[in-house]
Design a protein around this motif. Structure first.
Motif, short mmCIF file in Angstrom:
data_model
loop_
_atom_site.label_atom_id
_atom_site.label_comp_id
_atom_site.label_asym_id
_atom_site.label_seq_id
_atom_site.Cartn_x
_atom_site.Cartn_y
_atom_site.Cartn_z
N ILE A 24 0.84 -1.20 0.00
CA ILE A 24 0.00 0.00 0.00
C ILE A 24 0.87 1.25 0.00
CG2 ILE A 24 -1.79 1.28 1.25
CD1 ILE A 24 -2.66 -1.33 2.53
N GLY A 25 0.65 2.14 -0.98
CA GLY A 25 1.30 3.45 -0.99
C GLY A 25 2.81 3.40 -0.99
N THR A 26 3.39 2.42 -1.63
CA THR A 26 4.85 2.30 -1.64
C THR A 26 5.49 3.51 -2.32
OG1 THR A 26 4.53 -0.09 -1.86
CG2 THR A 26 6.75 0.77 -2.21
N SER A 27 6.52 4.06 -1.68
CA SER A 27 7.12 5.29 -2.19
C SER A 27 8.46 5.09 -2.85
CB SER A 27 7.27 6.32 -1.05
OG SER A 27 8.08 5.80 -0.02
N HIS A 28 9.17 4.00 -2.57
CA HIS A 28 10.51 3.80 -3.11
C HIS A 28 10.51 2.69 -4.16
CE1 HIS A 28 12.19 6.48 -0.12
NE2 HIS A 28 11.60 5.79 0.84
N PRO A 29 10.84 3.00 -5.41
CA PRO A 29 10.87 1.98 -6.46
C PRO A 29 11.77 0.79 -6.12
CG PRO A 29 11.01 4.18 -7.42
CD PRO A 29 11.14 4.35 -5.94
N GLY A 30 12.91 1.06 -5.47
CA GLY A 30 13.81 -0.03 -5.12
C GLY A 30 13.18 -1.06 -4.23
N ASN A 31 12.28 -0.61 -3.34
CA ASN A 31 11.59 -1.55 -2.46
C ASN A 31 10.67 -2.47 -3.25
OD1 ASN A 31 12.74 -0.86 -0.02
ND2 ASN A 31 11.21 0.69 0.46
N VAL A 32 10.02 -1.92 -4.26
CA VAL A 32 9.13 -2.74 -5.08
C VAL A 32 9.93 -3.83 -5.79
CG1 VAL A 32 7.51 -2.75 -7.02
CG2 VAL A 32 7.48 -0.87 -5.38
N GLY A 33 11.08 -3.46 -6.35
CA GLY A 33 11.93 -4.45 -6.99
C GLY A 33 12.43 -5.50 -6.02
N SER A 34 12.83 -5.07 -4.84
CA SER A 34 13.33 -6.00 -3.83
C SER A 34 12.23 -6.95 -3.35
CB SER A 34 13.91 -5.23 -2.65
OG SER A 34 15.03 -4.46 -3.04
N VAL A 35 11.02 -6.44 -3.26
CA VAL A 35 9.89 -7.30 -2.87
C VAL A 35 9.66 -8.37 -3.94
CG1 VAL A 35 7.37 -7.34 -2.63
CG2 VAL A 35 8.72 -5.65 -1.38
N ALA A 36 9.72 -7.98 -5.21
CA ALA A 36 9.56 -8.96 -6.29
C ALA A 36 10.61 -10.06 -6.20
CB ALA A 36 9.63 -8.26 -7.64
N ALA A 67 15.01 -5.82 -8.66
CA ALA A 67 14.33 -7.11 -8.82
C ALA A 67 15.34 -8.20 -9.14
CB ALA A 67 13.29 -7.01 -9.93
N SER A 68 16.43 -7.86 -9.80
CA SER A 68 17.56 -8.77 -10.03
C SER A 68 17.12 -10.15 -10.53
CB SER A 68 18.36 -8.94 -8.72
OG SER A 68 19.54 -9.70 -8.94
N GLY A 69 16.48 -10.16 -11.68
CA GLY A 69 16.07 -11.44 -12.27
C GLY A 69 14.62 -11.80 -12.01
N ALA A 70 13.92 -10.99 -11.22
CA ALA A 70 12.51 -11.25 -10.94
C ALA A 70 11.61 -10.28 -11.70
CB ALA A 70 12.25 -11.14 -9.43
N ALA A 71 12.06 -9.86 -12.89
CA ALA A 71 11.29 -8.92 -13.69
C ALA A 71 9.95 -9.51 -14.11
CB ALA A 71 12.08 -8.48 -14.92
N ASP A 72 9.87 -10.84 -14.20
CA ASP A 72 8.60 -11.46 -14.57
C ASP A 72 7.53 -11.20 -13.53
OD1 ASP A 72 10.33 -13.10 -12.99
OD2 ASP A 72 8.91 -14.75 -13.23
N ILE A 73 7.92 -11.07 -12.27
CA ILE A 73 6.96 -10.74 -11.21
C ILE A 73 6.43 -9.32 -11.45
CG2 ILE A 73 6.59 -10.54 -8.73
CD1 ILE A 73 7.31 -13.35 -9.60
N LEU A 74 7.32 -8.42 -11.83
CA LEU A 74 6.91 -7.04 -12.09
C LEU A 74 5.98 -6.95 -13.30
CD1 LEU A 74 10.36 -5.25 -11.59
CD2 LEU A 74 8.51 -5.51 -9.91
N VAL A 75 6.26 -7.73 -14.32
CA VAL A 75 5.45 -7.69 -15.54
C VAL A 75 4.01 -8.12 -15.24
CG1 VAL A 75 5.12 -8.77 -17.80
CG2 VAL A 75 7.39 -8.00 -17.10
N ARG A 76 3.86 -9.09 -14.36
CA ARG A 76 2.53 -9.59 -14.05
C ARG A 76 1.84 -8.83 -12.92
NH1 ARG A 76 5.19 -14.83 -14.62
NH2 ARG A 76 5.28 -15.01 -12.35
N ALA A 77 2.59 -7.97 -12.22
CA ALA A 77 2.02 -7.24 -11.08
C ALA A 77 0.92 -6.29 -11.55
CB ALA A 77 3.11 -6.47 -10.35
N ARG A 78 0.01 -5.97 -10.62
CA ARG A 78 -1.12 -5.07 -10.94
C ARG A 78 -1.09 -3.87 -10.00
NH1 ARG A 78 -5.77 -7.35 -9.44
NH2 ARG A 78 -4.76 -9.00 -8.22
#
Length: 278
Positions: A24-36, A67-78
């Motif tokens: 919810i309301g994530t502000s840092h792009p790096g965190n989104v990649g790390s979560v993926a 994301a370091s190799g988890a770009a597929d998670i980002l592609v499918r994220a909503r």
């Protein structure tokens, strides 16, 4: 970087993944990649963002890099505007908040709760608040339970991606983990005759260097016998031990006598006379 020896592929389609991670309301792009990345390592793929700070966060350079190799998670994220939409289809939502809310859902530790939850067959969502403020009361109230990760009472602050990694790991373990392929080693164990031959060889070597006194052996060889039995020596290891014993038993060259002053080779000797005075 820590590599896992228990890899497990993420589901190819998030619709087949019964676990959802909601930010919810994530502000840092790096965190989104790390979560993926944290999700993929644990075999999860369904990621939903609620009103992130940046509308293009899923495609930002920093996001993809972390994301370091988890770009597929980002592609499918909503990306959805409300938590209600993010929880569509979910039957058990777990909020993550350090502070219990009055009139809110019960606060539980992850591990015991996950053991019970894994048996219920729910479609589960783990909900994480923004980095600065966490989850609002209204968001927490929408969830069935509130997870509190046990941590140092004097410093319980976890980065968003770290919290996701901890819970993703605990949830994967509750679901049964990943199958581990048995490690097979091409090792031929030495038989009893070979082991006894090595011990006999070592008995002679230890006697030759004075470590073993045949007149007072003090149970040394029976103890070495038990050590060898516990070690389950391979054929190659027995050969190594016998090679060492063989080298120990080789006669050593006599020690050279020290040179005296005036003798050729002594540092005080001269070519044309007696030793130089000190």
């Amino acid at each position: 970087m820590i590599s896992s020896n228990q890899p497990g592929p993420a589901p190819a389609d998030p619709s087949h993944d019964s676990t959802r991670f909601v930010l919810i309301g994530t502000s840092h792009p790096g965190n989104v990649g790390s979560v993926a990345r944290a999700m993929k390592v644990m075999g999860f793929s369904d990621l939903v963002l609620v009103a992130p700070r940046f509308a293009d966060v899923l495609s930002r350079e920093e996001t993809v890099a972390m994301a370091s190799g988890a770009a597929d998670i980002l592609v499918r994220a909503r990306i959805v505007p409300t938590l209600a939409e993010a929880l569509d289809g979910v039957t058990h939502a777990c909020a993550t908040a350090m502070t219990p809310r009055d009139f809110g859902p019960p606060t539980v530790a992850p591990r015991p709760h996950f053991e019970q939850l894994a048996r219920q067959g729910d479609r589960v969502a783990f909900v994480f608040g923004c980095e600065r403020y966490g989850m609002s009361n209204d968001d927490v109230y929408r969830c069935h339970t509130c997870l509190s990760i046990p941590s140092n009472p004097a410093y319980g602050s976890l980065n968003l991606a770290q919290a996701v990694q901890v819970l993703a790991y605990e949830w994967r373990q509750a679901l049964g983990g990943f199958p581990v392929a048995p490690r097979t080693e091409d090792v031929t164990l030495a038989d009893a005759v070979a082991v006894q031959g090595a011990l006999t060889h070592w008995e002679g070597a230890l006697t030759s260097i004075g470590f073993l006194d045949p007149a007072a052996p003090r149970k040394l060889m029976p103890r070495l016998q038990q050590l060898a039995n516990r070690a389950r020596l391979s054929v190659e290891e027995v050969q190594i031990l016998r090679g060492i014993a063989r080298l120990v038993q080789q006669p050593r060259p006599p020690k050279a006598k020290p040179l005296t002053p005036g003798q050729a080779g002594h540092p005080d000797a001269t070519l044309d006379g007696p030793p130089r005075p000190a």
